[in-house]
Design a protein around this motif. Structure first.
Motif, PDB file in Angstrom:
ATOM      1  N   GLU A  44      44.498 -38.860  26.712  1.00 34.42           N
ATOM      2  CA  GLU A  44      43.480 -38.404  27.663  1.00 34.42           C
ATOM      3  C   GLU A  44      43.888 -38.606  29.126  1.00 34.42           C
ATOM      4  O   GLU A  44      43.299 -37.991  30.020  1.00 34.42           O
ATOM      5  CB  GLU A  44      42.164 -39.146  27.399  1.00 34.42           C
ATOM      6  N   ASN A  45      44.898 -39.469  29.366  1.00 30.48           N
ATOM      7  CA  ASN A  45      45.168 -39.861  30.752  1.00 30.48           C
ATOM      8  C   ASN A  45      46.607 -39.671  31.247  1.00 30.48           C
ATOM      9  O   ASN A  45      46.847 -39.824  32.444  1.00 30.48           O
ATOM     10  CB  ASN A  45      44.789 -41.340  30.939  1.00 30.48           C
ATOM     11  N   TYR A  46      47.535 -39.342  30.364  1.00 29.41           N
ATOM     12  CA  TYR A  46      48.942 -39.381  30.768  1.00 29.41           C
ATOM     13  C   TYR A  46      49.288 -38.389  31.881  1.00 29.41           C
ATOM     14  O   TYR A  46      50.192 -38.637  32.695  1.00 29.41           O
ATOM     15  CB  TYR A  46      49.866 -39.158  29.559  1.00 29.41           C
ATOM     16  N   THR A  47      48.582 -37.269  31.962  1.00 30.21           N
ATOM     17  CA  THR A  47      48.928 -36.255  32.971  1.00 30.21           C
ATOM     18  C   THR A  47      48.707 -36.760  34.396  1.00 30.21           C
ATOM     19  O   THR A  47      49.273 -36.221  35.342  1.00 30.21           O
ATOM     20  CB  THR A  47      48.110 -34.978  32.756  1.00 30.21           C
ATOM     21  N   LYS A  48      47.898 -37.809  34.549  1.00 29.30           N
ATOM     22  CA  LYS A  48      47.617 -38.350  35.877  1.00 29.30           C
ATOM     23  C   LYS A  48      48.809 -39.113  36.458  1.00 29.30           C
ATOM     24  O   LYS A  48      48.852 -39.383  37.665  1.00 29.30           O
ATOM     25  CB  LYS A  48      46.410 -39.295  35.826  1.00 29.30           C
ATOM     26  N   TYR A  49      49.757 -39.457  35.602  1.00 26.26           N
ATOM     27  CA  TYR A  49      50.823 -40.378  36.041  1.00 26.26           C
ATOM     28  C   TYR A  49      52.215 -39.778  35.890  1.00 26.26           C
ATOM     29  O   TYR A  49      53.217 -40.494  35.824  1.00 26.26           O
ATOM     30  CB  TYR A  49      50.705 -41.697  35.256  1.00 26.26           C
TER      31      TYR A  49
END
Length: 438
Positions: free
Chosen positions: A195-200
């Motif tokens: 859910e969050n990897y694209t932010k980093y």
């Protein structure tokens, strides 16, 4: 001898004279290790882990925390048992401390016995004292050579652990390793990462570089320090690691030759599926029964993980099928490769081994062999997820396979829906250093 090992009895500040604490403070590379032991009497805690993983340092840091909390210094008793011959000498040490604490009016103690397995039949003294109630108000923490687990000596304490924990300390995981380089990413489970990897994604270039270092050092403290200070892992660090293993093998009266041949088989066939018969026949490790016993030994020494195949339709493992065998850390691969004069696995196989070993600390894992293989199956909140490790291009994505309804693809650099580069995946995967194994 007792007072020498407990300098904080004179003054809490004198813990700084302890060799492990001093080296920890002076080290340019260090990380904190919190041991989630039970500190509520009565507790009998055990601490295991691979050699040189930092168990003693963790215990000394625990003592520092207890002193900082205001514990009576003489209620904290530490003793390294590696100079004791047998349980009788251990009993003399414990009797001497008992006299000291009675004189001081201490009703409850934290008793830390490091390298407890060195005294022959050490458990006889501990069991007797537990059974007659001498430790009824105390917290015991026993740390020892890995032979304590391999010999099954821990099983001699049924019903005697009280509120205690069995803990396993593992090498530093990659999500903690990156913090040494000033990178602090949020971490979580597979669902969190997805859910969050694209932010980093912006961290990828640096994470890729750090992962290259990790594939050399793994998470063993001395190897990490060597590399970050000298640019390579020293021969003495590998030598000390192997020497300790040989010592354990000799204590257990096992064959060094069979152990090395088993290690060679695992190195050369990492990421492939095969059987105990292959280890026995192709590598000369005696009979199939012998091969099984040496793999079991390596598992009990926390050097490796055996992954069983799973029936995707039922979610149940199939023990009689072929298996996969992985060492738990890149440093072990390199040290064993040099020891057995075998070329270590290539980068893609080492990456797979790291991902598998990391996931195995957090999840029960299997793999599936159908028309095409699924590298890892994990159970997330009652659901089966497939983790495919594709160091080439991710060409085709699965939708469903039996009970496996969700797939994540771990790539070298490729990004996409459900496709996550390995450096980012590992940096965001929350993995504990110390695992409860009760």
């Amino acid at each position: 001898m007792i007072e020498e090992q407990n300098p904080w009895w004179i003054s809490p500040e004198l813990i700084r004279e302890n060799e492990y604490y001093r080296k920890y403070q002076e080290s340019k590379v260090k990380w904190d290790v919190t041991l989630p032991v039970s500190l509520e009497p009565y507790s009998l805690n055990f601490l295991f882990g691979p050699r040189q993983v930092g168990k003693t340092t963790g215990l000394i840091l625990l003592i520092k925390r207890l002193l900082d909390k205001g514990y009576n210094p003489k209620s904290i008793f530490y003793f390294a048992c590696d100079k004791l011959a047998d349980y009788k000498e251990l009993d003399e040490v414990l009797e001497e401390y008992d006299k000291i604490r009675k004189k001081e009016g201490i009703k409850s103690s934290v008793i830390i016995l490091d390298e407890i397995t060195f005294p022959k039949e050490w458990f006889r003294s501990i069991k007797y004292r537990i059974d007659v109630g001498k430790f009824s108000n105390d917290v015991l923490i026993l740390s020892g050579s890995l032979s304590m687990k391999a010999k099954g000596e821990i099983e001699t304490f049924p019903g005697r652990r009280g509120k205690g924990e069995v803990l396993v300390m593992f090498p530093l995981p990659f999500s903690e390793y990156v913090k040494l380089f000033g990178i602090n990413l949020p971490t979580g489970d597979l669902k969190f990462i997805l859910e969050n990897y694209t932010k980093y994604i912006g961290y990828l270039p640096k994470l890729k570089e750090i992962l290259e270092y990790y594939l050399v050092t793994g998470g063993f403290p001395n190897a990490v320090k060597d590399f970050l200070i000298k640019g390579k892992v020293s021969q003495s660090t590998e030598y000390d690691f192997i020497s300790g293993i040989i010592s354990d093998i000799n204590k257990l009266r096992r064959s060094e030759r069979f152990f090395k041949l088993t290690a060679r088989a695992i190195i050369e066939r990492t990421s492939s599926e095969y059987s105990f018969h292959t280890i026995s026949k192709d590598y000369g490790v005696g009979t199939v029964k012998t091969a099984i016993s040496y793999v079991n030994l390596m598992e009990k020494l926390y050097f490796m993980k055996v992954i069983e195949t799973m029936d995707a339709n039922t979610g149940l493992p199939i023990p009689r099928k072929q298996k996969k065998f992985y060492f738990i850390d890149p440093f072990i691969y390199h040290a064993f490769s040099n020891w057995t004069m075998t070329k270590p696995p290539d980068e893609s196989k080492l990456i797979e081994a790291v991902i598998v070993s990391h996931l195995s600390r957090f999840y029960d894992i299997n793999y599936v062999k159908s028309n095409e293989e699924v590298d890892v199956i994990v159970k997330v909140n009652g659901e089966y997820w497939g983790v495919e490790i594709k160091y080439g291009r991710v060409r085709e994505r699965r939708k469903v396979l039996g009970k496996v309804k969700k797939f994540i693809y771990i790539s070298k650099e490729e990004l996409g829906d459900d496709v996550i580069p390995a450096p980012l995946f590992l940096a965001m995967l929350k993995i504990p250093i110390v695992v409860k194994n009760s």
